[in-house]
Design a protein around this motif. Structure first.
Motif, PDB file in Angstrom:
ATOM      1  N   SER A 190       5.376 -43.288  20.656  1.00 12.40           N
ATOM      2  CA  SER A 190       4.678 -43.017  22.041  1.00 12.40           C
ATOM      3  C   SER A 190       5.073 -44.150  22.934  1.00 12.40           C
ATOM      4  N   GLY A 191       5.677 -44.994  22.647  1.00  8.06           N
ATOM      5  CA  GLY A 191       6.061 -46.285  23.658  1.00  8.06           C
ATOM      6  C   GLY A 191       7.525 -45.702  24.134  1.00  8.06           C
ATOM      7  N   LEU A 192       7.983 -44.614  23.728  1.00  8.34           N
ATOM      8  CA  LEU A 192       9.238 -44.377  24.182  1.00  8.34           C
ATOM      9  C   LEU A 192       9.122 -43.395  25.442  1.00  8.34           C
ATOM     10  N   PHE A 193       7.989 -42.886  25.636  1.00  7.48           N
ATOM     11  CA  PHE A 193       7.664 -42.037  26.772  1.00  7.48           C
ATOM     12  C   PHE A 193       6.480 -42.213  27.381  1.00  7.48           C
ATOM     13  N   ASP A 194       6.547 -41.711  28.540  1.00 11.31           N
ATOM     14  CA  ASP A 194       5.044 -41.844  29.359  1.00 11.31           C
ATOM     15  C   ASP A 194       3.885 -41.261  28.598  1.00 11.31           C
ATOM     16  N   ALA A 195       2.895 -42.019  28.350  1.00 15.41           N
ATOM     17  CA  ALA A 195       1.743 -41.328  27.438  1.00 15.41           C
ATOM     18  C   ALA A 195       0.970 -40.146  28.464  1.00 15.41           C
ATOM     19  N   SER A 196       1.134 -40.223  29.683  1.00 19.16           N
ATOM     20  CA  SER A 196       0.542 -39.209  30.368  1.00 19.16           C
ATOM     21  C   SER A 196       1.018 -37.748  30.138  1.00 19.16           C
ATOM     22  N   MET A 197       2.434 -37.790  29.389  1.00 24.14           N
ATOM     23  CA  MET A 197       2.952 -36.266  29.076  1.00 24.14           C
ATOM     24  C   MET A 197       2.183 -35.631  28.144  1.00 24.14           C
ATOM     25  N   VAL A 198       1.358 -36.172  27.239  1.00 22.08           N
ATOM     26  CA  VAL A 198       0.680 -35.799  26.203  1.00 22.08           C
ATOM     27  C   VAL A 198      -0.323 -35.103  26.860  1.00 22.08           C
ATOM     28  N   SER A 199      -0.871 -35.112  27.956  1.00 25.38           N
ATOM     29  CA  SER A 199      -2.104 -34.548  28.539  1.00 25.38           C
ATOM     30  C   SER A 199      -1.458 -33.410  29.386  1.00 25.38           C
ATOM     31  N   THR A 200      -0.322 -32.959  29.629  1.00 19.38           N
ATOM     32  CA  THR A 200       0.219 -32.043  30.264  1.00 19.38           C
ATOM     33  C   THR A 200       0.069 -30.452  29.738  1.00 19.38           C
ATOM     34  N   PRO A 201      -0.567 -29.679  30.130  1.00 20.07           N
ATOM     35  CA  PRO A 201      -0.564 -28.542  29.278  1.00 20.07           C
ATOM     36  C   PRO A 201       0.617 -28.138  28.659  1.00 20.07           C
ATOM     37  N   GLN A 202       2.088 -27.896  29.467  1.00 26.07           N
ATOM     38  CA  GLN A 202       3.172 -27.379  29.125  1.00 26.07           C
ATOM     39  C   GLN A 202       3.838 -28.269  27.756  1.00 26.07           C
ATOM     40  N   THR A 203       3.691 -29.437  27.619  1.00 27.27           N
ATOM     41  CA  THR A 203       3.869 -30.418  26.701  1.00 27.27           C
ATOM     42  C   THR A 203       3.068 -30.156  25.345  1.00 27.27           C
ATOM     43  N   LEU A 204       1.877 -29.977  25.712  1.00 26.84           N
ATOM     44  CA  LEU A 204       0.721 -29.775  24.571  1.00 26.84           C
ATOM     45  C   LEU A 204       1.059 -28.464  23.919  1.00 26.84           C
ATOM     46  N   VAL A 205       1.118 -27.302  24.726  1.00 26.72           N
ATOM     47  CA  VAL A 205       1.393 -26.109  24.336  1.00 26.72           C
ATOM     48  C   VAL A 205       2.582 -25.978  23.100  1.00 26.72           C
ATOM     49  N   TRP A 206       3.707 -26.550  23.586  1.00 30.74           N
ATOM     50  CA  TRP A 206       4.940 -26.471  22.640  1.00 30.74           C
ATOM     51  C   TRP A 206       4.785 -27.760  21.722  1.00 30.74           C
ATOM     52  N   MET A 207       4.199 -28.543  21.999  1.00 26.70           N
ATOM     53  CA  MET A 207       3.975 -29.763  20.895  1.00 26.70           C
ATOM     54  C   MET A 207       3.269 -29.110  19.644  1.00 26.70           C
TER      55      MET A 207
END
Length: 250
Positions: A190-207
């Protein structure tokens, strides 16, 4: 979404479609396994499509609520509550949220994780039913080992049945532990990328889609390889009985 994002998504989709057409149009082995043994890849494709579609519907309900979004959300919340217990895969996914104290976000993530897990379980059930009722792979048609398992070399030492069973057990074991392992890896990185990315719908869908699709695919691959091993062993036994009965030359 920006116009550039839409163009990139369209390009990736077109590239994937061209690769799939080329792979299935070839008469020689490719990277796609079981391409001539339906419905293995069809079940996986439908599973991934349903996961991405229903998760998209679920997250769309946060901005444009409809009857469909409410139904999908209710199903996801129900399944999520059932399998959300300490150290469960759903609980590990919820811990990835940067704002784990936000009850609304936690409920949304729980519903999404529950929905993804439900589709993965249904995928395995559908494949097992198709394999049982349809006698997969169909015994009336020849099974081409070379084109359906291009990455498996049957000549590399050891009995092929034992190697297939060993690989089957490894895939099933990996499929079982992967839902626990992937969230741990994501949290460690998690420290390698912006933590706010986890809250975006597109990222969450594919994750979440990858989180459940990969283990389900490994389970299916393990079950399929075990089935192929049983077929080879059964054919050997029938050949041995025929030799004993004098129907075939030893």
């Amino acid at each position: 979404m920006t116009q550039d994002s839409k163009q990139i998504v369209a390009f990736v989709a077109l590239f994937g479609a061209v690769i799939t057409l080329i792979e299935y149009g070839s008469s020689y082995p490719s990277l796609i396994e079981f391409r001539n043994a339906p419905p293995f890849n069809r079940v996986r494709f439908v599973s991934l499509f349903l996961t991405v579609f229903l998760l998209s519907v679920l997250f769309r309900g946060q901005y444009d609520e409809t009857t469909l979004t409410r139904v999908v959300s209710a199903i996801g919340l129900l399944i999520g509550h059932v399998i959300d217990f300490p150290y469960s895969p759903v609980r590990l996914i919820i811990l990835l949220l940067p704002d784990a104290d936000n009850a609304q976000h936690v409920a949304l993530m729980r519903a999404a994780a529950g929905l993804s897990y439900l589709i993965a379980l249904m995928t395995l059930a559908v494949f097992l039913i198709a394999m049982r009722l349809g006698g997969w792979p169909n015994k009336s048609e020849p099974f081409n080992f070379w084109t359906n398992l291009p990455t498996f070399d049957p000549t590399m030492g050891g009995d092929i049945v034992a190697r297939l069973n060993k690989d089957a057990r490894f895939n099933i074991m990996l499929g079982f532990f992967l839902p626990f392992f992937l969230p741990a890896v994501a949290r460690a990185a998690s420290g390698l990328f912006d933590a706010s990315m986890v809250s975006t719908p597109q990222t969450l869908v594919w994750m979440l889609a990858i989180w459940t699709f990969l283990p389900a695919s490994l389970f299916m691959r393990g079950i399929a390889m075990n089935r192929i091993a049983d077929m080879i062993d059964d054919k050997r036994q029938r050949g041995a009985r025929a030799v004993q009965a004098g129907l075939l030359a030893a």
